[in-house]
Design an enzyme around this catalytic site. Structure first.
Site, PDB file in Angstrom:
ATOM      1  N   ARG A 102     -11.001  -0.763   2.707  1.00 39.93           N
ATOM      2  CA  ARG A 102     -12.452  -0.916   2.875  1.00 39.93           C
ATOM      3  C   ARG A 102     -13.160  -1.015   1.531  1.00 39.93           C
ATOM      4  O   ARG A 102     -14.252  -1.581   1.438  1.00 39.93           O
ATOM      5  CB  ARG A 102     -13.000   0.234   3.714  1.00 39.93           C
ATOM      6  CG  ARG A 102     -12.920   1.612   3.093  1.00 39.93           C
ATOM      7  CD  ARG A 102     -12.993   2.714   4.122  1.00 39.93           C
ATOM      8  NE  ARG A 102     -11.777   2.740   4.926  1.00 39.93           N
ATOM      9  CZ  ARG A 102     -11.595   3.558   5.966  1.00 39.93           C
ATOM     10  NH1 ARG A 102     -12.539   4.399   6.337  1.00 39.93           N
ATOM     11  NH2 ARG A 102     -10.467   3.531   6.642  1.00 39.93           N
ATOM     12  N   GLU A 119      -8.081   2.474   1.034  1.00 42.70           N
ATOM     13  CA  GLU A 119      -8.449   1.562  -0.055  1.00 42.70           C
ATOM     14  C   GLU A 119      -8.919   0.203   0.427  1.00 42.70           C
ATOM     15  O   GLU A 119      -9.661  -0.484  -0.266  1.00 42.70           O
ATOM     16  CB  GLU A 119      -7.263   1.391  -1.018  1.00 42.70           C
ATOM     17  CG  GLU A 119      -6.233   0.346  -0.633  1.00 42.70           C
ATOM     18  CD  GLU A 119      -5.532   0.620   0.700  1.00 42.70           C
ATOM     19  OE1 GLU A 119      -5.163  -0.356   1.374  1.00 42.70           O
ATOM     20  OE2 GLU A 119      -5.361   1.800   1.075  1.00 42.70           O
ATOM     21  N   ASP A 121       0.841  -1.197   0.000  1.00 44.71           N
ATOM     22  CA  ASP A 121       0.000   0.000   0.000  1.00 44.71           C
ATOM     23  C   ASP A 121       0.877   1.248   0.000  1.00 44.71           C
ATOM     24  O   ASP A 121       1.408   1.649   1.029  1.00 44.71           O
ATOM     25  CB  ASP A 121      -0.925  -0.004   1.223  1.00 44.71           C
ATOM     26  CG  ASP A 121      -1.849   1.207   1.243  1.00 44.71           C
ATOM     27  OD1 ASP A 121      -1.992   1.858   0.183  1.00 44.71           O
ATOM     28  OD2 ASP A 121      -2.425   1.490   2.303  1.00 44.71           O
ATOM     29  N   LYS A 160       1.668   7.843   0.854  1.00 46.88           N
ATOM     30  CA  LYS A 160       2.120   7.803   2.243  1.00 46.88           C
ATOM     31  C   LYS A 160       3.522   8.403   2.343  1.00 46.88           C
ATOM     32  O   LYS A 160       4.342   8.240   1.435  1.00 46.88           O
ATOM     33  CB  LYS A 160       2.198   6.354   2.745  1.00 46.88           C
ATOM     34  CG  LYS A 160       0.895   5.612   2.904  1.00 46.88           C
ATOM     35  CD  LYS A 160       1.176   4.182   3.358  1.00 46.88           C
ATOM     36  CE  LYS A 160      -0.084   3.348   3.480  1.00 46.88           C
ATOM     37  NZ  LYS A 160      -0.898   3.725   4.648  1.00 46.88           N
TER      38      LYS A 160
END
Length: 460
Positions: free
Chosen positions: A314, A312, A233, A240
């Site tokens: 969920r 993302e 991720d 991030k």
């Protein structure tokens, strides 16, 4: 690696497990010279202490493991494992000192302490082997240990070797081991299969997104496990910072957990019809990445406004949960490394979960205590529903304000299931500091408690 008990052996060394309050009295039972050696060694029965005593004319060779006291054991788990890793090479059998209700837990801890992640580096094995104590369910303990080992290894493997195709292969290997059925929907076929949000999240990656669908068992109540399989991720276009990206190989920890639990269920022959759904994706950055302010339409038909592409997990879970719900199973459980808010709330050691079903809660809480797999219930707090309802779509994937982030994420997921047969686990999946039976790195959370509780949950 396979975690197993040692075969019974006549030359296995007797291991006396000594609570701290009994240490002085136990030493007095030894022959004079041996007792002097034990005292000189400073053995007090503290957790993690070991003592190896050579054979004498009066006594065979024996060893002792400190077991601490009730207060120190309460502050941790798997007290015997703390000593097991310090014992000399050999085969051991437990010669008393552990209550019957703790014997299986401590035996499991010994096996878990022998876990090594050695794919990329040679690591010395633990060479203290345990003969299974009398009266324990050997097959069940080994199944649990190896399910946990699977979870750890999947999480520990970096994304370079654990992308969506690799996670699919791990599921296929598990299916082949247990004669389970498996189907995988890949790439643009996700759109044809009406799994649009899984496709949207994963389409920017070089390795195509996919939905893994595994089934096992033909009789008994029905259980569907849904695991978040975000193999890495980056945060997507809401990139991030580096410090937050450092552990994102573990963002498929929910998938790793449900595969480990699936192994436990299948290896123990549970009378359950099991289905495992894993949306496996990478959240990457490219020209075709989904964007902030996009509106996605889910499998269920609910529209979702994207206010942060780093929320993302969920999204992919929502499509998988809708598919799960369409099958009308008796129980749906999702597991995901979903929110940092959960870790802020309860830290890395507890597995927070959400459920509206009192029977599920009662069974899980009792099992968590019984098997030393701690969980903590958080609420599906209905008044917060308004926080996930934006102005121009049905749902908001990342409500502003930062309040109750793990609760709003759980409420978002709940919109995609019907009834109260749904439970969601927002796990961390990582052991930040080594502890007895838990090396630093990937770790399972909540799965042993669930395995223990499933009979009561599904036959309520």
């Amino acid at each position: 690696m396979s975690l197993r008990f040692a075969p019974a052996a006549s030359d296995a060394v007797a291991l006396h497990v000594i609570p701290q309050e009994d240490a002085a009295a136990w030493i007095k039972t030894l022959p004079e010279a041996t007792a002097a050696w034990a005292q000189a060694s400073g053995f007090t029965g503290a957790i993690g202490q070991t003592l190896s005593l050579p054979a004498t004319a009066e006594w065979p060779a024996l060893a002792a493991a400190g077991y601490g006291n009730a207060a120190t054991r309460k502050r941790g788990r798997f007290a015997l494992a703390a000593a097991a890793v310090k014992l000399p090479k050999g085969t051991y059998r437990i010669a008393g000192g552990i209550s019957d209700d703790q014997l299986e837990i401590e035996a499991l801890g010994w096996l878990l302490a022998s876990y090594r992640f050695d794919r990329y580096k040679t690591i010395a094995p633990m060479e203290a082997y345990l003969v299974a104590p009398d009266g324990v369910d050997v097959a069940r303990i080994e199944a649990i240990a190896n399910g946990e080992a699977l979870t750890r290894t999947l999480i520990n493997t970096p994304a370079s070797d654990m992308g969506p195709p690799d996670l699919e292969q791990a599921a296929r290997d598990l299916a082949a081991q247990h004669d389970a059925r498996i189907e995988v929907t890949v790439g643009d076929d996700l759109l044809a299969a009406n799994l649009p949000m899984i496709h949207a999240v994963g389409r920017a990656a070089d390795r195509a997104p996919r939905l893994i669908d595994m089934r096992w068992g033909d009789t008994g109540p029905t259980l569907t496990l849904v695991g978040k399989g975000v193999c890495f991720d980056t945060g997507g276009l809401n990139l991030k910072p580096g410090a937050s990206m450092g552990l994102m190989k573990k963002d498929m920890g929910g998938a790793a957990a449900v595969l480990g639990l699936a192994h436990m269920i299948m290896a123990t022959g549970a009378r359950i019809q099991l289905r495992v759904l894993i949306p496996a994706v990478e959240n990457s950055v490219a020209g075709n990445a989904f964007r902030p302010q996009d509106i996605l339409t889910s499998r269920k038909g609910l529209t979702v406004e994207i206010n942060n592409t780093d929320a993302e997990g969920r999204l992919v879970l929502a499509d998988a949960l809708t598919l799960a719900d369409e099958g009308k199973p008796d129980q749906i459980i999702s597991m995901a490394t979903l929110t940092g808010a959960a870790r802020v709330a309860v830290g890395p050691d507890l597995a927070p979960y959400f459920s509206d079903n009192p029977q599920f809660v009662a069974a899980l809480e009792a099992s968590a205590e019984n098997v030393a797999d701690p969980v903590w219930r958080l609420p599906f707090h209905d008044p917060y529903e308004a926080m996930i309802e934006p102005a121009i779509a049905d749902l908001d994937n990342a409500p502003s304000g930062g309040f109750a982030g793990c609760i709003t994420a759980a409420l978002f997921l709940r919109r995609f299931v019907t009834g109260s047969n749904y439970a969601h686990f927002d796990i961390y999946g990582w052991q930040p500091v080594a502890a007895p039976a838990r090396a630093k790195g990937g770790v399972g959370q909540g799965t042993r408690a669930l395995l223990d509780a499933l009979d009561r949950i599904l036959t309520k």
